[in-house]
Scaffold this active site. Structure first.
Site, PDB file in Angstrom:
ATOM      1  N   LYS A  54      97.136  35.871  30.747  1.00  0.00           N
ATOM      2  CA  LYS A  54      96.184  35.922  31.852  1.00  0.00           C
ATOM      3  C   LYS A  54      96.068  34.520  32.422  1.00  0.00           C
ATOM      4  O   LYS A  54      95.628  33.587  31.760  1.00  0.00           O
ATOM      5  CB  LYS A  54      94.826  36.422  31.354  1.00  0.00           C
ATOM      6  N   GLU A  61      91.238  26.311  22.219  1.00  0.00           N
ATOM      7  CA  GLU A  61      91.447  24.902  22.566  1.00  0.00           C
ATOM      8  C   GLU A  61      90.483  24.604  23.702  1.00  0.00           C
ATOM      9  O   GLU A  61      90.661  25.069  24.822  1.00  0.00           O
ATOM     10  CB  GLU A  61      92.909  24.683  22.973  1.00  0.00           C
ATOM     11  N   CYS A  66      91.376  17.916  29.406  1.00  0.00           N
ATOM     12  CA  CYS A  66      90.463  17.992  28.269  1.00  0.00           C
ATOM     13  C   CYS A  66      90.587  16.776  27.356  1.00  0.00           C
ATOM     14  O   CYS A  66      89.631  16.419  26.662  1.00  0.00           O
ATOM     15  CB  CYS A  66      90.703  19.279  27.485  1.00  0.00           C
ATOM     16  N   GLU A  85      81.210  17.003  29.667  1.00  0.00           N
ATOM     17  CA  GLU A  85      82.557  16.930  30.223  1.00  0.00           C
ATOM     18  C   GLU A  85      82.489  17.070  31.743  1.00  0.00           C
ATOM     19  O   GLU A  85      82.124  18.112  32.267  1.00  0.00           O
ATOM     20  CB  GLU A  85      83.431  18.027  29.630  1.00  0.00           C
TER      21      GLU A  85
END
Length: 491
Positions: A188, A262, A296, A396
């Site tokens: 996906k 992750e 990330c 973040e």
């Protein structure tokens, strides 16, 4: 089936790739894919919905339960991955250009990423060749009349859900080990990568896997949620935000599915007092700001000794102001536009918040760079006088925004680096590599670099704390797609 173009400018994708067949979607509506650089129309693409997921999972289920794929030998699967990598390499330039158009990351970064995918595949192939697919264990009981055969068998149907920021790296980090293990996969992808990821579908089509082994579905969040909760899925492999990872982990827990996550990061770059800034700063350019800061593993918290604090701030200011911001297709552009307007505004909000929190704005700011107002651009921004308790240091941001945090001694530097809910990556810079390794051992992250050494693909990659569950790359990544079975037989 190659990408169809209209008027030599706009790309149109009107079929889904389900189980090895180009298939009409459940909805004929196409999504406009616009350039983050100037909002021009790059193309239109089909999107998947729950009915399409049902078909893809059913095909994957049949291929695994009834088809030949899960019973192929490890050597056969390894040969297919070698061919897969060769087919991708042959279209690497095309893929890099298309990602730049639809996603906005600079062309140099996409080209480098395509080269990195080869190293990633080689790491998995090495692990597969050395993997103990079947081993015999003699009993620890002297004279026992039995022995154990330990097999490592494929987990089953994998739902691989990936983000928009590094689509090919995220996709192949899941697809390659899943295929090497003998799993079937429903991939996906994000709507933002609808065009480039269908090139990957074409590569799989050319590869000629058995029916049902791989499906590629661009889709929105609601369809992702439907896929991960689907009863026909055995394992979820997800890369994305920690918030979404928590929701997926809850689904996996209720259904007792295997899961690999992750997730996000807020990594620290520790500059020790003996570091040579003429070497540190050029390295930080890539560690902190590659991929427009939408990474990330970006080391966006820079920890500098008080004795050299203003020197570090000044050097970083010069670095950020030297970076070319603009059209991502230009080879000398280092920072391109962010993926969407809402992501641009989110980063701007963090910049405004940092000012409100009392951080010192050294360079950059929330305004669009001059002449780039039509695109989703954010100026490379640097904050000084930042305390690690500020939100700009804890959350973040996912954009070209750096903070410099002072420390008194190494003990405080390590404490600040570890004072985060995340634990994905980080780095240390020092004149003494051996001492850098000592510091690295004390920081609780899944990956860590000394003096800018690149992250390799043979060792495991993943995070501590809220940065994830499980590992990718190498033998550890491959192990995430197998179940262990023990068969006891007479000695």
């Amino acid at each position: 089936m190659r990408i169809r173009q209209q008027e030599d400018t706009m790309i149109v994708r009107d079929k889904l790739y389900i189980g090895g067949t180009w298939t009409a979607p459940s909805s004929p509506d196409l999504l406009d894919i616009r350039s983050p650089h100037d909002q021009s129309l790059v193309g239109r693409s089909v999107q998947a919905y729950p009915a399409d997921v049902d078909r893809a999972v059913a095909a994957a289920r049949r291929a695994f339960d009834e088809g030949p794929w899960s019973r192929t030998s490890p050597e056969e699967r390894q040969e297919l991955v070698v061919r897969l990598n060769a087919l991708r390499e042959a279209r690497a330039d095309e893929i890099a250009e298309l990602i730049t158009k639809e996603r906005g990351n600079p062309h140099w970064f996409n080209k480098a990423g395509q080269a990195g995918l080869t190293r990633q595949a080689l790491g998995y192939l090495k692990a597969a060749r050395e993997f103990g697919w079947e081993e015999t264990l003699e009993s620890s009981i002297p004279g026992a009349p039995f022995r154990s055969v330990v097999r490592r068998e494929p987990t089953g149907v994998v739902a691989a859900v990936i983000p928009w920021n590094s689509p090919y790296s995220a996709a192949l980090a899941k697809l390659v080990p899943a295929l090497l293990a003998g799993c079937t996969v429903v991939l996906k992808t994000s709507p933002e990568n609808s065009l480039s990821m269908m090139v990957l579908a074409e590569i799989f089509d050319e590869l000629g896997l058995p029916e049902g082994v791989v499906s590629v579905l661009p889709a929105d969040r609601e369809t992702s949620e439907y896929l991960v909760a689907h009863p026909g899925v055995d394992k979820i492999s997800f890369t994305g935000s920690t918030r979404a990872g928590r929701a997926i982990a809850a689904v996996a827990g209720r259904q007792l599915k295997r899961v690999g996550l992750e997730l996000g990061g807020k990594s620290a770059a520790i500059i020790l007092p003996d570091a040579d800034l003429t070497q540190v700063v050029p390295s930080l350019k890539f560690s902190c700001l590659a991929n427009n800061g939408e990474a990330c593993i970006a080391q966006t918290r820079i920890l500098a000794p008080r004795s050299r604090y203003e020197e570090v701030v000044a050097e970083l200011k010069d670095l950020l102001e030297s970076l070319k911001v603009g059209d991502p297709s230009d080879d000398d552009t280092f920072v391109g536009p962010l993926v969407r307007a809402d992501q641009q505004e989110r980063v701007r909000d963090y910049i405004r918040l940092a000012v409100e929190e009392g951080a010192r704005l050294v360079t950059g700011g929330p305004e669009s760079p001059e002449g780039l107002e039509r695109g989703n651009y954010v100026k490379p921004t640097l904050f000084a006088d930042v305390d690690n308790s500020m939100r700009i240091a804890r959350e973040e941001v996912f954009g070209p925004v750096l903070v410099v945090i002072p420390y008194e001694d190494e003990e405080e530097a390590v404490r600040i680096a570890n004072d985060s809910e995340y634990g994905l990556s980080g780095g240390v810079w020092t004149a003494d590599d051996a001492h850098g390794l000592e510091i690295a051992r004390r920081v609780r992250t899944g990956t860590f670099t000394v003096n800018g050494a690149p992250i390799g693909f043979d060792g495991p990659f993943g995070g501590f704390k809220t940065s994830g569950v499980g590992r990718e790359y190498g033998a550890a990544g491959l192990a995430g797609y197998v179940e262990q079975k023990t068969i006891t037989v007479p000695a």
